[in-house]
Design a protein around this motif. Sequence first.
Motif, PDB file in Angstrom:
ATOM      1  N   THR A   1      -2.490  -1.118  -3.635  1.00  0.00           N
ATOM      2  CA  THR A   1      -2.049  -1.307  -4.719  1.00  0.00           C
ATOM      3  C   THR A   1      -2.237  -3.249  -5.172  1.00  0.00           C
ATOM      4  OG1 THR A   1       0.109  -2.706  -4.472  1.00  0.00           O
ATOM      5  CG2 THR A   1      -0.158  -0.050  -4.648  1.00  0.00           C
TER       6      THR A   1
ATOM      7  N   PRO B   1      -8.531  11.885   0.994  1.00  0.00           N
ATOM      8  CA  PRO B   1      -7.948  10.335   1.171  1.00  0.00           C
ATOM      9  C   PRO B   1      -8.075   9.404   2.242  1.00  0.00           C
ATOM     10  CG  PRO B   1      -5.767  11.338   0.225  1.00  0.00           C
ATOM     11  CD  PRO B   1      -6.720  12.442   1.065  1.00  0.00           C
TER      12      PRO B   1
ATOM     13  N   GLN C   1      -1.960   7.862  -0.778  1.00  0.00           N
ATOM     14  CA  GLN C   1      -2.498   8.784  -1.810  1.00  0.00           C
ATOM     15  C   GLN C   1      -1.905  10.132  -2.017  1.00  0.00           C
ATOM     16  OE1 GLN C   1      -6.789   8.509  -2.527  1.00  0.00           O
ATOM     17  NE2 GLN C   1      -6.996   6.721  -1.279  1.00  0.00           N
TER      18      GLN C   1
ATOM     19  N   VAL D   1      -6.986   8.945  -8.597  1.00  0.00           N
ATOM     20  CA  VAL D   1      -6.745   9.578  -7.893  1.00  0.00           C
ATOM     21  C   VAL D   1      -6.133  10.468  -8.467  1.00  0.00           C
ATOM     22  CG1 VAL D   1      -5.088   9.244  -5.197  1.00  0.00           C
ATOM     23  CG2 VAL D   1      -6.951   7.742  -5.795  1.00  0.00           C
TER      24      VAL D   1
ATOM     25  N   VAL E   1     -12.106   7.008  -0.935  1.00  0.00           N
ATOM     26  CA  VAL E   1     -11.560   9.079  -0.555  1.00  0.00           C
ATOM     27  C   VAL E   1     -13.436   9.263  -0.136  1.00  0.00           C
ATOM     28  CG1 VAL E   1      -9.828   9.510  -2.670  1.00  0.00           C
ATOM     29  CG2 VAL E   1     -12.568   9.517  -2.962  1.00  0.00           C
TER      30      VAL E   1
ATOM     31  N   HIS F   1      -9.063   2.646  -3.784  1.00  0.00           N
ATOM     32  CA  HIS F   1      -8.561   3.612  -3.319  1.00  0.00           C
ATOM     33  C   HIS F   1      -9.745   4.107  -2.814  1.00  0.00           C
ATOM     34  CE1 HIS F   1      -5.900   2.344  -6.184  1.00  0.00           C
ATOM     35  NE2 HIS F   1      -4.809   3.054  -5.642  1.00  0.00           N
TER      36      HIS F   1
ATOM     37  N   GLU G   1       0.830  -1.552   0.153  1.00  0.00           N
ATOM     38  CA  GLU G   1      -0.097  -0.504  -0.009  1.00  0.00           C
ATOM     39  C   GLU G   1       0.642   1.196   0.099  1.00  0.00           C
ATOM     40  OE1 GLU G   1      -2.755  -0.715   3.778  1.00  0.00           O
ATOM     41  OE2 GLU G   1      -0.906  -0.423   5.006  1.00  0.00           O
TER      42      GLU G   1
ATOM     43  N   CYS H   1      -6.306   3.112  -9.610  1.00  0.00           N
ATOM     44  CA  CYS H   1      -4.793   4.051  -9.068  1.00  0.00           C
ATOM     45  C   CYS H   1      -5.242   5.942 -10.075  1.00  0.00           C
ATOM     46  CB  CYS H   1      -4.162   3.179  -9.705  1.00  0.00           C
ATOM     47  SG  CYS H   1      -2.971   4.293  -9.325  1.00  0.00           S
TER      48      CYS H   1
ATOM     49  N   ALA I   1      -3.526   4.113   0.273  1.00  0.00           N
ATOM     50  CA  ALA I   1      -3.877   2.981  -0.950  1.00  0.00           C
ATOM     51  C   ALA I   1      -3.297   1.602  -0.991  1.00  0.00           C
ATOM     52  CB  ALA I   1      -3.511   4.179  -2.622  1.00  0.00           C
TER      53      ALA I   1
END
Length: 507
Positions: free
Chosen positions: A104, A98, A52, A167, A92, A90, A49, A164, A102
């Motif tokens: 991955t 955020p 963000q 963002v 928000v 991700h 991770e 991704c 995030a």
Amino acid sequence: MPAPGPRHLLGVDVGQTAVKAVVHDESLRPVGVGRRSSPVDREVPRFAERSQDALWAAAAGAISEAVTASGVDPASIAAVGITGHGDGLHLVSADGTPVGPAITAMDSRAHVEAAQLAADEERMRVVLGRSGQEPTPGAAGNLLRWLLEHDPERIARADAMLFCKDVIRLRLTGVIATDYSDATASFLDTATAEWSGEIVEAYGLPDSLMRLLPPLHPSGDVVGAVLPEAAAATGLTVGTPVVAGLHDVQAAAIGMGALEPGRLAIVAGSFSTNGVTTTRDDVDPRWQSRLSITPELRIAMSTSATASPALNWVLRMLGAHDDAARDLLFAEAAALDPEEQVPLVLPFLVDSPLGADSSAALAGVRGWHTPAHVLRGALEGIALMHVWHTRALGERFDWEQPVVLGGGIARAPLYVQLVANALRSPVVVVQNEEAGAFGAAAVAGAAVGVFESVSAAQELVERSSPVLPTEESAAYWAGVIRSFDEATAALTPWWRARAAVSSEAGR
């Protein structure tokens, strides 16, 4: 009235390990490039991770560097396109703040949730049939299940679930949205191109989480414009149009000239990505049927993280810690007799399409084998994954020749020849080093009229002359592929037993 000046296009590619920004001219030639490391925190086992805010800082830095390096007037940049790695999660708030780091696509904390879903035939029938893919532990649906169990407050504080590239676009424009190509990785019904409550339910998630699903757009929709704060951070001009963007496999396919039905593109990068562009809706657990830049177009892609992670590990183990040592080792491997037997390497260091229990293996090692033999074995192992993935795709799809190859490993002529020999197919290599950024810029350019269409933009892709498979390698590679099949079949029960012991020990 003076003639309008030249227009430029910015493509941003937010990858697992690096963020790349490229300013292109109207022929999609790069005139300015920026690059930053993409931060990833792996301190907790199975976690991958990042902040963000740190991800945005990396993207803003790369964009600023590209704009400065290009020397062009930022006002000449006609549009911005963004691509990024798929899957992951991700979260928000409604104002774009955020909610936690995030996560991955390389994250595997939800491996138990993924295994439970995979074992439930009825639920998996819905997920695979409707969304077009069997999700990995790093898929948003499995990660949301994990968070509901371990960090429900994080979900309660969130108002939207993004991918991704979304963002970065959110920071540029303030707009919360996603496109079809990324949405396919979670709860999108590929038949209707709409979010599906039935898929959410099949994941074992409450219907209330539908509130997290953002508005959907074709990749080329202009969804916003660069805000003043983002302009100050990046050097872009306030009001520059920004398109919805797209998943990185789709962008790379455009950058390889392969986002046309019947074309196959393979990439050896962080992932071994093997995708054929199609309008068909066939599904299978061995590949993902993802909607593309429009709902009518798809890429059937079979992937695994079995390329550069495996190569980098082998190079570290062999002591090739810098470019000079790496180049020397590649030269020694290339000098070997092409049909000399080398160790069989199963490149399952972080991932395997054969299941989560599978791990890497090195077999057939002899006392006379050198580091060069091991390196070529590793490269053959990575090429074997292209064989595995394309063999699965070939059961349903046809594609034209030659195959298009890209990715960092494709810079090595030895690897290109190994792929041609393994696939028994002519292979051409994309000359543009940043195919993803090219694809993102092409979509943006088509959106604002720089190009008639994305198809027209793809005609600008430069590719090498075909590399042909050698006749003498046919018998050798038939044996290598047979050895791979035999080894994986023999190891499967051992992998399962070892995973069971590890699971028991962890209780």
